[in-house]
Design a protein around this motif. Structure first.
Motif, mmCIF file in Angstrom:
data_model
loop_
_atom_site.group_PDB
_atom_site.id
_atom_site.type_symbol
_atom_site.label_atom_id
_atom_site.label_comp_id
_atom_site.label_asym_id
_atom_site.label_seq_id
_atom_site.Cartn_x
_atom_site.Cartn_y
_atom_site.Cartn_z
ATOM 1 N N PHE A 119 48.354 36.294 19.782
ATOM 2 C CA PHE A 119 47.488 35.529 20.669
ATOM 3 C C PHE A 119 48.083 35.341 22.073
ATOM 4 O O PHE A 119 47.427 35.675 23.074
ATOM 5 C CB PHE A 119 47.142 34.172 20.057
ATOM 6 N N PRO A 120 49.323 34.822 22.219
ATOM 7 C CA PRO A 120 49.860 34.635 23.581
ATOM 8 C C PRO A 120 49.941 35.940 24.361
ATOM 9 O O PRO A 120 49.609 35.983 25.550
ATOM 10 C CB PRO A 120 51.266 34.052 23.332
ATOM 11 N N GLU A 121 50.387 37.017 23.687
ATOM 12 C CA GLU A 121 50.515 38.308 24.373
ATOM 13 C C GLU A 121 49.159 38.821 24.852
ATOM 14 O O GLU A 121 49.036 39.360 25.958
ATOM 15 C CB GLU A 121 51.163 39.333 23.443
ATOM 16 N N ILE A 122 48.127 38.638 24.021
ATOM 17 C CA ILE A 122 46.789 39.115 24.377
ATOM 18 C C ILE A 122 46.244 38.355 25.581
ATOM 19 O O ILE A 122 45.685 38.946 26.514
ATOM 20 C CB ILE A 122 45.833 38.973 23.174
ATOM 21 N N VAL A 123 46.434 37.036 25.590
ATOM 22 C CA VAL A 123 45.934 36.237 26.707
ATOM 23 C C VAL A 123 46.664 36.606 27.993
ATOM 24 O O VAL A 123 46.042 36.772 29.055
ATOM 25 C CB VAL A 123 46.083 34.731 26.407
ATOM 26 N N TYR A 124 47.983 36.744 27.930
ATOM 27 C CA TYR A 124 48.743 37.139 29.115
ATOM 28 C C TYR A 124 48.316 38.515 29.618
ATOM 29 O O TYR A 124 48.271 38.764 30.824
ATOM 30 C CB TYR A 124 50.246 37.139 28.817
ATOM 31 N N LEU A 125 48.000 39.408 28.695
ATOM 32 C CA LEU A 125 47.566 40.756 29.074
ATOM 33 C C LEU A 125 46.243 40.712 29.831
ATOM 34 O O LEU A 125 46.024 41.471 30.784
ATOM 35 C CB LEU A 125 47.422 41.624 27.817
ATOM 36 N N MET A 126 45.351 39.825 29.443
ATOM 37 C CA MET A 126 44.015 39.765 30.034
ATOM 38 C C MET A 126 43.949 38.918 31.303
ATOM 39 O O MET A 126 43.017 39.062 32.097
ATOM 40 C CB MET A 126 43.023 39.189 29.012
ATOM 41 N N LEU A 127 44.932 38.026 31.512
ATOM 42 C CA LEU A 127 44.853 37.087 32.633
ATOM 43 C C LEU A 127 44.699 37.766 33.996
ATOM 44 O O LEU A 127 43.823 37.373 34.781
ATOM 45 C CB LEU A 127 46.077 36.169 32.639
ATOM 46 N N PRO A 128 45.515 38.771 34.333
ATOM 47 C CA PRO A 128 45.313 39.405 35.653
ATOM 48 C C PRO A 128 43.921 40.006 35.813
ATOM 49 O O PRO A 128 43.329 39.942 36.899
ATOM 50 C CB PRO A 128 46.402 40.494 35.685
ATOM 51 N N ILE A 129 43.386 40.579 34.740
ATOM 52 C CA ILE A 129 42.057 41.191 34.805
ATOM 53 C C ILE A 129 40.992 40.130 35.057
ATOM 54 O O ILE A 129 40.019 40.362 35.784
ATOM 55 C CB ILE A 129 41.758 41.963 33.505
ATOM 56 N N ILE A 130 41.183 38.957 34.471
ATOM 57 C CA ILE A 130 40.234 37.861 34.650
ATOM 58 C C ILE A 130 40.342 37.269 36.051
ATOM 59 O O ILE A 130 39.335 36.928 36.693
ATOM 60 C CB ILE A 130 40.466 36.767 33.590
ATOM 61 N N LEU A 131 41.579 37.151 36.549
ATOM 62 C CA LEU A 131 41.797 36.470 37.819
ATOM 63 C C LEU A 131 41.306 37.270 39.017
ATOM 64 O O LEU A 131 40.886 36.687 40.023
ATOM 65 C CB LEU A 131 43.291 36.164 37.987
ATOM 66 N N ILE A 132 41.348 38.595 38.936
ATOM 67 C CA ILE A 132 41.000 39.420 40.102
ATOM 68 C C ILE A 132 39.590 39.124 40.628
ATOM 69 O O ILE A 132 39.419 38.792 41.807
ATOM 70 C CB ILE A 132 41.179 40.921 39.789
ATOM 71 N N PRO A 133 38.523 39.227 39.804
ATOM 72 C CA PRO A 133 37.187 38.935 40.358
ATOM 73 C C PRO A 133 37.031 37.488 40.798
ATOM 74 O O PRO A 133 36.314 37.203 41.765
ATOM 75 C CB PRO A 133 36.234 39.275 39.198
ATOM 76 N N ASP A 134 37.718 36.549 40.105
ATOM 77 C CA ASP A 134 37.620 35.143 40.498
ATOM 78 C C ASP A 134 38.235 34.904 41.872
ATOM 79 O O ASP A 134 37.662 34.203 42.717
ATOM 80 C CB ASP A 134 38.315 34.252 39.460
ATOM 81 N N VAL A 135 39.419 35.484 42.109
ATOM 82 C CA VAL A 135 40.089 35.286 43.395
ATOM 83 C C VAL A 135 39.386 36.063 44.508
ATOM 84 O O VAL A 135 39.286 35.580 45.634
ATOM 85 C CB VAL A 135 41.575 35.701 43.297
ATOM 86 N N LEU A 136 38.877 37.260 44.203
ATOM 87 C CA LEU A 136 38.141 38.028 45.208
ATOM 88 C C LEU A 136 36.913 37.262 45.690
ATOM 89 O O LEU A 136 36.459 37.444 46.824
ATOM 90 C CB LEU A 136 37.720 39.385 44.643
ATOM 91 N N GLY A 137 36.353 36.422 44.829
ATOM 92 C CA GLY A 137 35.170 35.653 45.197
ATOM 93 C C GLY A 137 35.469 34.358 45.921
ATOM 94 O O GLY A 137 34.563 33.669 46.392
ATOM 95 N N VAL A 138 36.769 33.999 46.047
ATOM 96 C CA VAL A 138 37.156 32.758 46.727
ATOM 97 C C VAL A 138 37.191 32.980 48.227
ATOM 98 O O VAL A 138 37.750 33.967 48.712
ATOM 99 C CB VAL A 138 38.542 32.270 46.228
ATOM 100 N N SER A 139 36.591 32.077 48.965
ATOM 101 C CA SER A 139 36.611 32.149 50.427
ATOM 102 C C SER A 139 37.912 31.537 50.941
ATOM 103 O O SER A 139 38.214 30.376 50.656
ATOM 104 C CB SER A 139 35.406 31.404 51.013
ATOM 105 N N ARG A 140 38.677 32.307 51.692
ATOM 106 C CA ARG A 140 39.945 31.795 52.215
ATOM 107 C C ARG A 140 39.711 30.625 53.173
ATOM 108 O O ARG A 140 40.453 29.644 53.160
ATOM 109 C CB ARG A 140 40.708 32.897 52.949
ATOM 110 N N SER A 141 38.683 30.737 54.005
ATOM 111 C CA SER A 141 38.417 29.673 54.972
ATOM 112 C C SER A 141 38.021 28.385 54.261
ATOM 113 O O SER A 141 38.489 27.299 54.634
ATOM 114 C CB SER A 141 37.316 30.112 55.946
ATOM 115 N N GLU A 142 37.171 28.493 53.227
ATOM 116 C CA GLU A 142 36.775 27.304 52.474
ATOM 117 C C GLU A 142 37.969 26.714 51.734
ATOM 118 O O GLU A 142 38.111 25.488 51.627
ATOM 119 C CB GLU A 142 35.669 27.666 51.478
ATOM 120 N N LEU A 143 38.821 27.589 51.195
ATOM 121 C CA LEU A 143 40.018 27.129 50.508
ATOM 122 C C LEU A 143 40.925 26.366 51.467
ATOM 123 O O LEU A 143 41.468 25.306 51.127
ATOM 124 C CB LEU A 143 40.760 28.326 49.917
ATOM 125 N N LYS A 144 41.064 26.890 52.661
ATOM 126 C CA LYS A 144 41.896 26.242 53.677
ATOM 127 C C LYS A 144 41.295 24.910 54.112
ATOM 128 O O LYS A 144 42.008 23.912 54.252
ATOM 129 C CB LYS A 144 42.049 27.178 54.883
#
Length: 557
Positions: free
Chosen positions: A50-75
């Protein structure tokens, strides 16, 4: 393994079907379907790793989420997000420990023991939040609070768990000064690794010209940031977030640097690495891969669920769930009051506190000889499941009930209305503009989304054309008589107007734009064609890109 792969794809497909057709959140249906599959198929492999599987998938999950974040709004909202993801987490854990001592003084729990219980429960799941919020007309700032908190509170929770709770329950001494030093060191090293990997990844992305190679380089970059950060004992999540944000910044700045010799470093930085069209395609593909990764994680969570163990500790699970929910509400309310947002935001953010795989990963890391290991694993897993089902079950009707108010907040979050006032005001702003007969931005957005759904069902093309002007007479005499009966005219901003050209492919939209240009004279016209798989955000991004062009007519496909 082929059976497991097929099972995951089936769960993702059915979960997406239920989400699109019946508005059942993806996370909810994924876990339910995966748990049903667990009765038929052997999913023990997921439970064992379980831990290994979640760690393996985390970067794949984070990429579209972070790409959708507005840097200006975050700032612009850095203070609020810092409060939610750092200060509120620390205060929530402290409050939970204090209440436990008051309510259960006879148990004499050590501080480290309670930290090991409550720290994992402060990490919220960005997947579940974005899945639900994406189906409602909500203010950008509200979405940013929820998504920003979910991205960054994991770091605080994991730091407290691994650097404070585990040493304390293992018998080591704890010094606050040392923790502060470790925390600062972790943040500094995570950011430094993220910046270094992001810079190298950006140049690697520019080196490749093939779209498949560029797309793969994005994932290698994110995975490397995660791997290096975790290897150094710092936050892999922070490493990935910083890496992708830096990449976005450099990509957006291409062409804005001072023109220098192409052979120089700055000249290479100034050169185009990929077109906006290709990059939007990468975002779509990342979005699809994210669904698969989420399916893997939810199947993994379902594989570790033991109903007998959960029932054994059902009272403890309920108590901790109620306690953490109450504390979350108490921590969020001051921010809403301070920022002068409508009180309904407190309810939405409270119910956006779904827990996910990271909470389970942390409790899995408890030592085998820890006396409360079984109980804590049951309690954390039980609260994760309850938060998924109860919060989601309440959040969806909550957002529907306050839909009018949230729509008003989206239109203008500076005003605050009661529910009845919100409905009356909403009726007014949803009417056409009396001077230009243009639909309000909210109504126009609804029309675009309906056209997107129709286009997906019947494969009918459409396009958006936009221009900016203050001349109302120009609109009355030149634009309105030019529109076809099947077109829609809307107002996207104080001076920005848009035409939804139905049944128009890129050729028809180009002809339409040139005819409109003849009527509007020197005004710049931006054109965006809808492509299968585009979200509303992506379509509007195309329009924004076209507006920044110096061409008389700029067409983005």
């Amino acid at each position: 393994m082929l059976l497991l792969f097929t099972l995951i794809l089936s769960v993702v497909l059915l979960a997406r079907f239920f989400e699109e057709r019946f508005r059942v959140p993806f996370a909810l249906s994924s876990i339910f379907l995966a748990y049903l599959a667990n009765f038929v198929f052997d999913l023990q492999t997921f439970g064992d790793f379980f831990p290994e599987i979640v760690y393996l998938m985390l970067p794949i999950i984070l990429i579209p989420d972070v790409l959708g974040v507005s840097r200006s709004e975050l700032k612009n909202n850095l203070v609020a997000i810092t409060y939610l993801s750092l200060i509120a987490v620390i205060l929530s854990i402290a409050m939970a420990i204090g209440i436990t001592y008051l309510v259960l003084p006879e148990y004499y729990f050590a501080v480290g023991v309670l930290l090991a219980l409550f720290a994992p429960l402060m990490a919220t799941d960005v997947v579940s939040v974005t899945s639900i919020f994406g189906h409602f007309k909500l203010p950008v700032k509200l979405k940013l609070y929820a998504e920003g908190e979910s991205l960054f509170n994991d770091i605080t929770a994991m730091m407290i768990f691994f650097f404070v709770a585990l040493p304390l329950i293992s018998g080591h001494d704890f010094a606050f000064s040392q923790f502060t030093l470790n925390f600062g060191k972790m943040l500094f090293e995570s950011v430094l690794i993220g910046l270094a990997v992001g810079l190298m990844g950006y140049y690697a992305f520019k080196f490749f010209s093939d779209s498949v190679e560029q797309f793969l380089s994005l994932y290698i970059m994110a995975s490397m940031a995660f791997l290096v950060s975790e290897h150094q004992g710092v936050s892999g999540i922070m490493g990935v977030v910083v890496t992708i944000l830096l990449f976005k910044y450099l990509f957006d700045k291409e062409g804005h640097y001072k023109k220098l010799d192409a052979s120089s470093l700055y000249g290479f930085l100034n050169s185009e690495s990929a077109s906006e069209v290709n990059f939007r395609a990468y975002r779509k593909e990342a979005h699809y891969l994210g669904f698969f990764a989420n399916g893997v994680i939810f199947v993994a969570i379902a594989s570790v669920v033991d109903l007998q163990l959960l029932w054994k500790y059902h009272l403890e699970i309920l108590l901790v769930f109620v306690l953490t929910t109450l504390i979350r509400f108490l921590m969020i309310s001051p921010l809403i009051w301070w920022k002068k947002h409508p009180f309904r935001w407190s309810g939405a953010l409270t119910l956006a506190g779904m827990k996910g795989g990271l909470a389970v990963i942390m409790v899995f890391a408890l030592p085998e000889d820890f006396i409360y290991r079984e109980a804590f694993m049951a309690i954390v897993l039980g609260v994760v499941m309850l938060s998924m089902f109860v919060y989601t079950g309440l959040l969806v009707p909550f957002l529907k009930y306050y839909a009018a108010g949230f729509a008003l907040d989206k239109a203008d979050d500076r005003h605050h209305y009661s529910d009845q006032e919100a409905k009356e005001q909403l009726k007014k702003i949803l009417q056409k503009d009396s001077k230009t007969q243009a639909y309000n931005a909210l109504v126009f957005e609804e029309l675009v989304e309906k056209e997107m759904a129709r286009s997906q069902r019947h494969l009918e093309p459409f396009a958006l054309l936009a221009f900016e002007t203050e001349d109302v007479k120009l609109i009355k005499h030149k634009v309105l008589p030019f529109l076809r009966k099947s077109d829609y005219f809307g107002k996207l901003g104080p001076q920005r107007y848009a035409i939804l050209a139905t049944y128009s492919d890129i050729d028809a939209a180009t002809i339409f734009a040139h005819k409109l240009k003849d009527r509007l004279g020197d005004l710049h016209i931006a054109v965006a064609e809808y492509a299968t798989g585009d979200t509303l955000e992506m379509l509007y991004d195309k329009l924004e890109t076209a507006f920044h062009s110096r061409k008389p007519i700029d067409i983005e496909i």
